[in-house]
Design a protein around this motif. Structure first.
Motif, PDB file in Angstrom:
ATOM      1  N   TRP A 334       0.831  -1.191   0.000  1.00  0.00           N
ATOM      2  CA  TRP A 334       0.000   0.000   0.000  1.00  0.00           C
ATOM      3  C   TRP A 334       0.876   1.255   0.000  1.00  0.00           C
ATOM      4  N   CYS A 342      -9.295   2.789  -3.193  1.00  0.00           N
ATOM      5  CA  CYS A 342      -9.414   1.971  -4.398  1.00  0.00           C
ATOM      6  C   CYS A 342     -10.836   2.061  -4.941  1.00  0.00           C
ATOM      7  N   THR A 345     -14.763  -2.100  -7.418  1.00  0.00           N
ATOM      8  CA  THR A 345     -14.843  -2.763  -8.716  1.00  0.00           C
ATOM      9  C   THR A 345     -16.092  -3.619  -8.937  1.00  0.00           C
ATOM     10  N   ALA A 352     -11.893   3.179 -12.638  1.00  0.00           N
ATOM     11  CA  ALA A 352     -10.672   3.986 -12.759  1.00  0.00           C
ATOM     12  C   ALA A 352      -9.734   3.267 -13.726  1.00  0.00           C
ATOM     13  N   ASP A 354      -7.081   3.886 -15.381  1.00  0.00           N
ATOM     14  CA  ASP A 354      -5.622   4.018 -15.256  1.00  0.00           C
ATOM     15  C   ASP A 354      -5.064   3.234 -14.074  1.00  0.00           C
ATOM     16  N   TYR A 355      -5.930   2.805 -13.150  1.00  0.00           N
ATOM     17  CA  TYR A 355      -5.444   2.156 -11.933  1.00  0.00           C
ATOM     18  C   TYR A 355      -6.097   0.804 -11.681  1.00  0.00           C
ATOM     19  N   GLY A 358      -6.109  -1.544  -8.385  1.00  0.00           N
ATOM     20  CA  GLY A 358      -5.015  -1.174  -7.500  1.00  0.00           C
ATOM     21  C   GLY A 358      -5.258   0.124  -6.758  1.00  0.00           C
ATOM     22  N   PRO A 359      -4.228   0.602  -6.029  1.00  0.00           N
ATOM     23  CA  PRO A 359      -4.355   1.839  -5.255  1.00  0.00           C
ATOM     24  C   PRO A 359      -4.601   3.044  -6.155  1.00  0.00           C
ATOM     25  N   ILE A 360      -5.419   3.962  -5.673  1.00  0.00           N
ATOM     26  CA  ILE A 360      -5.733   5.208  -6.372  1.00  0.00           C
ATOM     27  C   ILE A 360      -4.939   6.340  -5.725  1.00  0.00           C
ATOM     28  N   PRO A 361      -4.484   7.317  -6.503  1.00  0.00           N
ATOM     29  CA  PRO A 361      -3.688   8.412  -5.926  1.00  0.00           C
ATOM     30  C   PRO A 361      -4.446   9.176  -4.844  1.00  0.00           C
ATOM     31  N   PHE A 366      -7.483  12.203 -10.397  1.00  0.00           N
ATOM     32  CA  PHE A 366      -7.414  11.027 -11.266  1.00  0.00           C
ATOM     33  C   PHE A 366      -8.728  10.915 -12.031  1.00  0.00           C
ATOM     34  N   ASP A 387       0.273  12.057  -2.258  1.00  0.00           N
ATOM     35  CA  ASP A 387       1.122  12.160  -3.446  1.00  0.00           C
ATOM     36  C   ASP A 387       1.447  13.611  -3.769  1.00  0.00           C
TER      37      ASP A 387
END
Length: 595
Positions: A334, A342, A345, A352, A354-355, A358-361, A366, A387
């Motif tokens: 993480w 996240c 789903t 998302a 682009d991700y 997985g982890p989201i910024p 985003f 970030d």
């Protein structure tokens, strides 16, 4: 306030300015920038006018394509050089976007963007005040075209006035927030007192019935003395008197309670007047109009708890699905440990793109896309491993906020405002819940504050849902390309795009919340597919780092209650379709999730 640009005397650009046309890397000094801006202001006067898009108006502005065409003709035929010169004027505050002062010109831009110039008289004044040359620097938050307090460079007095106004505005906002918090505490206390009285009334009813049973049935058969019977009769009379006083107190408190529905009015002045009149009557002893039977019946229902459901929604007919702990990446990977943001789903596998799963910024925008909505999201959590730590520090500095989420984008189909909800939902029952009386008190309070709320805590699939437009701190709509940057610290409210009572742009945030929280009030408003909508939500109660609720007088841990299920930032239709759904996990939840 509309900005009208008067035509200054025709002034040719000086030799130094002419020389800048041949160099793409040179920077304009302030005198050169003023001269260029004055000429641009004069030449673009035929294109400068009030522009309307739907119900929304932009005053005294011109299209970005007009500015670029002018720059290609008067500065340099190479677009990159011309755009660079225009952006230097933006840096000096002589030219700015109508919504976002930080927005600049870009090479190859095809969207319809609107910009406006500074007043011509301000340009003349600045020309006289600044005789020395210096290099441009970005203007942060203060521009020449900002209105009455115009001069952004060298204007010490105006800077001081602006700072004072910001301080006053900050103090007023804090005062309003504290008043809202105090009112909420009073409302909770009121509900608690009513609950205690209801329990006392229920006790009185049971004692009364027991004494009647003893006197009528047991005394004749048991052969009790008249002294014992007299004692039972006195006890019965005293308990009856006590019960009547409880019923009177119940009716008195309820008659002095202001229903939230009465406070939702169509006119802001009448809203304030209604509060004053109601509060003036508050201290008058209200007559008891309720029958004893109705009060006793209501108190018994209150004491027994009832079912903690408000307005069951049609969307509850469908089963809630949510991502479980076993599908998450390993906690050691993480990037923002102990937190993980996240996409949910199961409700939208490619939410998302682009991700993925997985982890989201965290702290930077985003992109996401669902069947109903496409746009950009930004989530900031105070104290987390962001970030963009500098951006988080700038946003949270001097504020009580500890959580911010912003969504900006377009709907893919036209939907009613009253059908778009946000909140939290869980596929499994919650654990270790407080007493039913406490939950009922909180539910009643939320229901009064937000009339359109749907709340169900004690069920196999608990949920809390409120109107998205009625709960967001900031809502605005813009023509594509003219929307604000969601990374800025202060996004301004603007609901004029909805038309109707919002068309003049003078509806306050508090009034907008009241209107959109009531389904009957907002049934005529819709989200269209052409507007770029921005929703900002922030709060100072839920601390994601400790995964607890900070109530001011105590902190309540959430991990034991949530039963291994995360909180969410979601947008959802009443029919069950999702706009977006993002989960905020904490490693405290993993052990319960695994079980």
């Amino acid at each position: 306030m509309a900005i009208s640009i008067s035509t200054p005397p025709s002034t040719p650009v000086d030799d130094e300015s002419q020389h800048t046309q041949t160099s793409s890397s040179s920077l304009l000094n302030f005198r050169q920038a003023i001269s260029l801006a004055r000429k641009m202001c004069n030449d673009l006067r035929p294109h400068t006018k009030d522009r309307k898009w739907g119900f929304k108006s932009y005053s005294s502005c011109f299209k970005a394509t007009h500015a670029v065409s002018w720059a290609l003709e008067n500065i340099n035929t190479e677009e990159s050089v011309a755009v660079n010169r225009l952006n230097q004027l933006v840096d000096y505050g002589l030219l700015a976007h109508v919504v976002d002062p930080s927005k600049k010109f870009r090479v190859g831009e095809t969207r319809r963007l609107y910009f406006r110039m500074a007043h011509a008289d301000i340009l003349d004044k600045e020309m006289e005040q600044h005789e020395t040359d210096f290099r441009p620097c970005p203007v942060k938050g203060t521009h020449l075209i900002a209105g009455t307090f115009g001069s952004a460079i060298g204007g010490g007095d105006s800077d001081s006035i602006q700072q004072q106004l910001k301080n006053v505005d900050h103090i007023l906002r804090q005062t309003v927030q504290e008043l809202d918090d105090t009112r909420g505490q009073f409302e909770l206390l009121n509900q608690q007192v009513l609950g205690l009285i209801s329990q006392q009334i229920s006790t009185f009813v049971m004692i009364f019935l027991m004494h009647i049973y003893i006197i009528i049935l047991l005394v004749p058969s048991a052969g009790m003395s008249w002294f014992s019977v007299l004692g039972l009769a006195v006890t019965l009379i005293m308990s009856t008197r006590y019960g009547c006083r409880c019923i009177s107190l119940w009716s008195d408190i309820e008659s002095r309670t202001i229903p939230m529905e009465e406070l939702v009015t169509d006119d802001e002045s009448s809203f304030a007047e209604g509060i004053i009149v109601r509060n003036a009557k508050f201290f008058d002893r209200a007559p008891t109009t309720r029958s004893m039977a109705s009060v006793i019946s209501k108190s018994i229902r209150s004491a027994t708890g009832g079912k903690l459901v408000r307005k069951s929604s049609s969307m509850r007919e469908k089963t809630i699905v949510s991502r479980e702990a076993y599908s998450l990446p390993d906690v050691e990977t993480w990037p923002h440990r102990p937190l993980l943001i996240c996409a949910n789903t199961p409700v939208s596998p490619n939410l998302a793109p682009d991700y993925g799963a997985g982890p989201i910024p965290m702290g930077i925008p985003f992109k996401f896309s669902s069947d109903l909505f496409e746009g950009t999201c930004l989530i900031r959590l105070k104290g987390s491993k962001s970030d963009d730590p500098d951006g988080d520090q700038k946003y949270f500095s001097g504020r009580k906020r500890i959580f911010q989420s912003v969504v900006q984008g377009c709907f893919k189909e036209e939907v009613p405002v009253s059908d778009v909800m946000t909140g939290h939902e869980f596929p499994r029952p919650l654990k270790n819940l407080p007493h039913t009386f406490i939950l009922k008190t909180a539910t009643s309070f939320i229901g009064k504050v937000t009339p359109g709320a749907n709340i169900c805590v004690h069920s196999d699939q608990p949920f809390v849902e409120v109107s998205l437009c009625g709960s967001s701190q900031v809502v605005r709509g813009d023509e594509p390309g003219n929307e604000p940057d969601i990374r800025q610290c202060d996004i301004q409210e603007d609901c004029s795009v909805f038309g109707g009572r919002f068309s003049k742009g003078d509806v306050s945030t508090s009034r907008r919340k009241r209107l959109f929280s009531n389904p009957a009030k907002c049934k005529d408003y819709t989200f269209d597919t052409e507007t770029v909508y921005t929703f900002e939500f922030y709060q100072n109660i839920f601390d994601a780092q400790s995964y607890s609720l900070d109530l001011g007088f105590a902190k309540i841990g959430c991990s034991k209650v949530l039963n291994g299920q995360p909180i969410q930032w979601l947008g959802k239709m009443r029919d069950g379709r999702y706009l977006w759904s993002f989960q905020i996990w904490h490693e405290k939840l993993l052990a319960k999730g695994d079980k």
